[in-house]
Structures are given as structure tokens and as C-alpha cells.
Scaffold this active site. Structure first.
Site, PDB file in Angstrom:
ATOM      1  N   TYR A 144      -3.847  -7.271  -2.130  1.00 18.40           N
ATOM      2  CA  TYR A 144      -2.634  -6.454  -2.818  1.00 18.40           C
ATOM      3  C   TYR A 144      -1.830  -7.470  -3.825  1.00 18.40           C
ATOM      4  CZ  TYR A 144       2.351  -5.036  -3.263  1.00 18.40           C
ATOM      5  OH  TYR A 144       3.431  -4.841  -3.711  1.00 18.40           O
TER       6      TYR A 144
ATOM      7  N   SER B 157       5.156  -7.948  -7.897  1.00 21.35           N
ATOM      8  CA  SER B 157       5.863  -8.247  -6.486  1.00 21.35           C
ATOM      9  C   SER B 157       5.928  -9.980  -6.307  1.00 21.35           C
ATOM     10  CB  SER B 157       4.638  -7.734  -5.508  1.00 21.35           C
ATOM     11  OG  SER B 157       4.896  -8.217  -4.300  1.00 21.35           O
TER      12      SER B 157
HETATM   13  N1  LIG Z   1       9.357  -1.827  -1.075  1.00 19.21           N
HETATM   14  C1  LIG Z   1       9.107  -3.219  -1.429  1.00 19.21           C
HETATM   15  O1  LIG Z   1       9.689  -4.032  -0.989  1.00 19.21           O
HETATM   16  C2  LIG Z   1       8.149  -3.799  -2.597  1.00 19.21           C
HETATM   17  C3  LIG Z   1       8.134  -4.972  -2.963  1.00 19.21           C
HETATM   18  C4  LIG Z   1       7.335  -5.470  -3.974  1.00 19.21           C
HETATM   19  C5  LIG Z   1       6.737  -4.700  -4.743  1.00 19.21           C
HETATM   20  N2  LIG Z   1       7.013  -3.323  -4.514  1.00 19.21           N
HETATM   21  C6  LIG Z   1       6.252  -2.458  -5.279  1.00 19.21           C
HETATM   22  O2  LIG Z   1       7.117  -1.187  -5.805  1.00 19.21           O
HETATM   23  C7  LIG Z   1       6.520  -0.119  -6.025  1.00 19.21           C
HETATM   24  C8  LIG Z   1       7.351   0.979  -5.254  1.00 19.21           C
HETATM   25  O3  LIG Z   1       7.160   0.524  -3.823  1.00 19.21           O
HETATM   26  P1  LIG Z   1       7.708   1.753  -2.732  1.00 19.21           P
HETATM   27  O4  LIG Z   1       8.077   0.802  -1.827  1.00 19.21           O
HETATM   28  O5  LIG Z   1       8.788   2.565  -3.293  1.00 19.21           O
HETATM   29  O6  LIG Z   1       6.300   2.326  -2.229  1.00 19.21           O
HETATM   30  P2  LIG Z   1       6.225   3.898  -1.846  1.00 19.21           P
HETATM   31  O7  LIG Z   1       4.877   3.921  -1.212  1.00 19.21           O
HETATM   32  O8  LIG Z   1       7.359   4.303  -1.068  1.00 19.21           O
HETATM   33  O9  LIG Z   1       6.281   4.564  -3.243  1.00 19.21           O
HETATM   34  C9  LIG Z   1       4.842   4.642  -4.156  1.00 19.21           C
HETATM   35  C10 LIG Z   1       4.827   6.040  -4.497  1.00 19.21           C
HETATM   36  O10 LIG Z   1       3.643   6.175  -5.292  1.00 19.21           O
HETATM   37  C11 LIG Z   1       3.098   7.388  -4.891  1.00 19.21           C
HETATM   38  N3  LIG Z   1       1.689   7.165  -5.544  1.00 19.21           N
HETATM   39  C12 LIG Z   1       0.809   6.324  -5.072  1.00 19.21           C
HETATM   40  N4  LIG Z   1      -0.335   6.418  -5.673  1.00 19.21           N
HETATM   41  C13 LIG Z   1      -0.376   7.357  -6.529  1.00 19.21           C
HETATM   42  C14 LIG Z   1      -1.235   7.911  -7.523  1.00 19.21           C
HETATM   43  N5  LIG Z   1      -2.378   7.642  -7.534  1.00 19.21           N
HETATM   44  N6  LIG Z   1      -0.607   8.955  -8.170  1.00 19.21           N
HETATM   45  C15 LIG Z   1       0.588   9.533  -8.039  1.00 19.21           C
HETATM   46  N7  LIG Z   1       1.461   9.030  -7.130  1.00 19.21           N
HETATM   47  C16 LIG Z   1       1.117   7.858  -6.446  1.00 19.21           C
HETATM   48  C17 LIG Z   1       3.193   7.513  -3.468  1.00 19.21           C
HETATM   49  O11 LIG Z   1       3.028   8.878  -2.943  1.00 19.21           O
HETATM   50  C18 LIG Z   1       4.369   6.958  -3.319  1.00 19.21           C
HETATM   51  O12 LIG Z   1       5.562   8.011  -3.283  1.00 19.21           O
HETATM   52  C19 LIG Z   1       5.178  -0.174  -5.709  1.00 19.21           C
HETATM   53  O13 LIG Z   1       4.557  -0.536  -6.779  1.00 19.21           O
HETATM   54  C20 LIG Z   1       5.177  -1.467  -4.935  1.00 19.21           C
HETATM   55  O14 LIG Z   1       3.824  -2.291  -4.807  1.00 19.21           O
HETATM   56  C21 LIG Z   1       7.680  -2.744  -3.434  1.00 19.21           C
END
Ligand SMILES: NC(=O)c1ccc[n+]([C@@H]2O[C@H](COP(=O)([O-])OP(=O)(O)OC[C@H]3O[C@@H](n4cnc5c(N)ncnc54)[C@H](O)[C@@H]3O)[C@@H](O)[C@H]2O)c1
Length: 318
Positions: free
Chosen positions: A149, A124
Site C-alpha cells: 500500500y 498517505s
Molecule cells: N482514511 C485514512 O485515514 C487515510 C489515510 C491516508 C490516506 N488515505 C487515502 O485517502 C483516500 C480515501 O480514503 P477513505 O478512507 O475515504 O477510503 P474509502 O474506502 O472509504 O473510500 C474510497 C472509495 O473509492 C471507491 N473506489 C475504490 N476503487 C474504485 C474504482 N476502481 N472505481 C471507482 N471507485 C472506487 C470505493 O468504493 C470507496 O467508496 C484513499 O486514497 C486512501 O488511500 C486515507
């Protein structure tokens, strides 16, 4: 061989899975459909990408059997499952350590047992902390995270370096800069502000509106993830951003315009863990991955608004 996408029912994971399927890959998704936000939205994401080459395993990555099942017939992993969000990580840091450090460790160990050596995973922009020199370059120090985080994402990058060093695994960490667009998580700023505007409620503006973020359209991030997957070699770190800073007040105006609403603003103090600006230096990703984001914030907000306005339940069910 298939690609395992963890968190494939989530926002970014569902788009990445869809793009892999579209180019002819077989995809296995592991997702526990947790209640960080409405699991029904995650079911809708999965339904939207339904495909004969998609196998969805509903289960938690803490479970060794689930990991084993998900890794069968797989030669590459895209690890996107995590607990996201800065402010909730301050409320429950131990959960974030488990989700974002323990689970990647367990996954890497399961990959080792299965002889799988290639992983792309989501770091991130928050690793940069409240860094003031913009744009943020991958060569900057990331040892001053300002939330649990962010600390877990710094730790995840360290873990990647360690597994590369010890076992020669090819692992790429992608530093996503605030991703938005269709299926965005409902608690993230653009989606949340859109919901509040449609409900006629005020938008909480933390600070005077001058904080700024690099907002990256999902349709630009996804090719970056696939390019990283296709070029996995050694231990790499890339910024994936739009490379444009958008002030919060401009963002709120832009969402209002895209939705045809006039925002009401409630000014609130900046929150602990928030950073004042983010901005990606994407030269490394451009040169080495061929990453080329093209979507302006206005175009991206218009696409988000089309998706959002076609789904009135997103703001009417509260
Ligand atoms: N969206 C953003 O702007 C952003 C920015 C920086 C980093 N990220 C990173 O990108 C990744 C995806 O983010 P996102 O926005 O799609 O989030 P999101 O919450 O929509 O997707 C994450 C998914 O992982 C699943 N999950 C979580 N823990 C789990 C576990 N223990 N076992 C199985 N499934 C599990 C959740 O149910 C969810 O569907 C994450 O690692 C997040 O930290 C996102």
C-alpha cells in the site's frame, strides 16, 4: 465548471463532496461502491450528502467510458478512490498496484485527452515507512515503504511529478495521517474498536500500547483538501495531520470514555507492515495552504461517538 471527486461515496470523499457542495460548487462523484466494506454504508454516505448540484456515477474507474462521462464539464479532479489499508495490501499486492497506480495513470491520461490539468489526490503518511525522526517532514526520503500500500502511494507521487514534468499538469499529493470521525471506514482502528466495545468483545491491541499515531479529525482534513484544490500550482506535496501523537493505549481509553464503555484488551504481537509511530510536520501546509487543524483527540472521539451511537446497526448487525 464542476469538480470530479473519485471515491466520493467513501469516508473522506463524501465529506469533501459535501464541503464542495456547501460552498456552491457542482460535484460529480465516481464510485464503484466496492465491497472492501459494506456498500450499504457508502449508499448511506451518498444519501447523507444528496444535493441538486451532485451527480453520482456508479462505475469503475478502470472503464474508459465511465472516466469520460465523469470528466465532462469538469475543470478539477480530487482523486480519492483507491484501495486503502496496509494489511490487506500484503495479502493482495497486485490489486493495490492496479487500484492505486494503474487507475491514476488511466485517469491522468483521460484528463489529458479532456484538456483537464488540475488534480489533488490522496497520498498517505505511510510513505514515510517506519521512520523514526518525528515529526515527519515532506523533505524526508520516502524510499523505504514497508507495505505494498505504502509503495503504491510513493509510486503515485512519482507519477504526479512525471505528469507535471511532461505535460505541465498541476498536481498536489496530500499525505493524510490516519483520518477519523463520522463515516470512518469500519475496518479502521477507531471504528472497529468502537464496534467491538459495544459488542462487549475484546480489543486487539497490537504491541504493548506504546505505538502512537497522528489521528486527524475529518473536519480538519477537509478544509486542507479544499485549500489545496484552490491553490493548485506545479507539483506539490503536503502533510495533512493533526500534529499530535496519541499512544494506542490512550486512544483505546479515550474511545471507551467517549462511548461510556470499559474496554477489555487482548494484547497481540505487532503486525507486519505496521509502523510504530506517525507524526506530521504541518508547517508547509500551514504556511502555504493556511491549513490549521484544531480538534483534539478527545473532541474528535466525542463527535465520532455521537455519530456512532446514533446508528446502532453499525455494531448490532454482526
Ligand atoms: N482514511 C485514512 O485515514 C487515510 C489515510 C491516508 C490516506 N488515505 C487515502 O485517502 C483516500 C480515501 O480514503 P477513505 O478512507 O475515504 O477510503 P474509502 O474506502 O472509504 O473510500 C474510497 C472509495 O473509492 C471507491 N473506489 C475504490 N476503487 C474504485 C474504482 N476502481 N472505481 C471507482 N471507485 C472506487 C470505493 O468504493 C470507496 O467508496 C484513499 O486514497 C486512501 O488511500 C486515507
Amino acid at each position: 465548471m464542476a469538480v470530479l471527486v473519485t471515491g466520493g461515496a467513501g469516508f473522506i470523499g463524501s465529506h469533501v463532496s459535501e464541503a464542495l457542495l456547501a460552498r456552491g460548487e457542482s460535484v460529480i462523484v465516481i464510485d464503484n461502491l466496492n465491497s472492501f466494506y459494506d456498500p450499504q454504508l457508502k449508499r448511506q454516505n451518498i444519501a447523507a450528502i444528496d444535493h441538486p448540484n451532485l451527480n453520482v456515477i456508479i462505475g469503475d474507474l478502470s472503464d474508459a467510458e465511465i472516466r469520460k462521462q465523469g470528466l465532462e464539464g469538469v475543470d478539477r479532479v480530487i482523486h480519492l478512490a483507491a484501495s486503502a489499508g496496509v494489511r490487506p495490501s500484503i495479502e493482495d499486492p497486485a490489486k493495490y498496484i492496479h487500484q492505486n497506480l494503474m487507475i491514476p495513470t488511466l485517469l491522468l491520461e483521460s484528463m489529458r485527452s479532456a484538456g483537464i490539468t488540475k488534480m489533488v489526490w490522496a497520498s498517505s503518511s505511510s510513505v514515510y515507512g517506519d521512520h523514526l525522526d518525528t515529526p515527519f517532514s515532506e523533505s524526508a526520503s520516502v524510499m523505504k515503504p514497508v507495505s505494498p500500500y505504502a509503495a503504491t502511494k510513493v509510486g503515485g507521487e512519482a507519477l504526479a511529478a512525471c505528469y507535471n514534468h511532461l505535460y505541465g499538469m498541476d498536481i498536489t499529493s496530500l499525505r493524510f495521517f490516519t483520518v477519523y470521525g463520522e463515516r470512518q471506514r469500519p475496518e479502521m482502528a477507531i471504528h472497529k474498536f468502537a464496534r467491538l466495545m459495544m459488542q462487549g468483545r475484546p480489543i486487539p491491541q497490537f504491541g504493548d500500547g506504546s505505538t502512537a499515531r497522528d489521528y486527524t479529525y475529518i473536519g480538519d482534513i477537509v478544509p486542507g483538501v479544499l485549500a489545496a484544490l484552490d491553490r493548485l500550482k506545479g507539483c506539490q506535496v503536503y502533510n495533512l495531520g493533526e500534529a499530535e501523537m496519541v499512544r494506542l493505549d490512550r486512544l483505546i481509553d479515550g474511545i471507551g470514555q467517549a462511548l461510556g464503555q470499559t474496554p477489555q484488551i487482548e494484547v497481540l504481537p505487532l503486525q507486519p507492515g505496521d509502523v510504530t509511530r506517525t507524526n506530521a510536520d504541518i508547517q508547509r501546509a500551514q504556511t502555504q495552504l493556511g491549513y490549521q487543524p484544531t480538534t483534539s483527540i478527545e473532541q474528535g472521539l466525542a463527535r465520532f461517538a455521537d455519530w456512532f451511537l446514533a446508528r446502532p446497526w453499525l455494531w448490532q448487525n454482526e
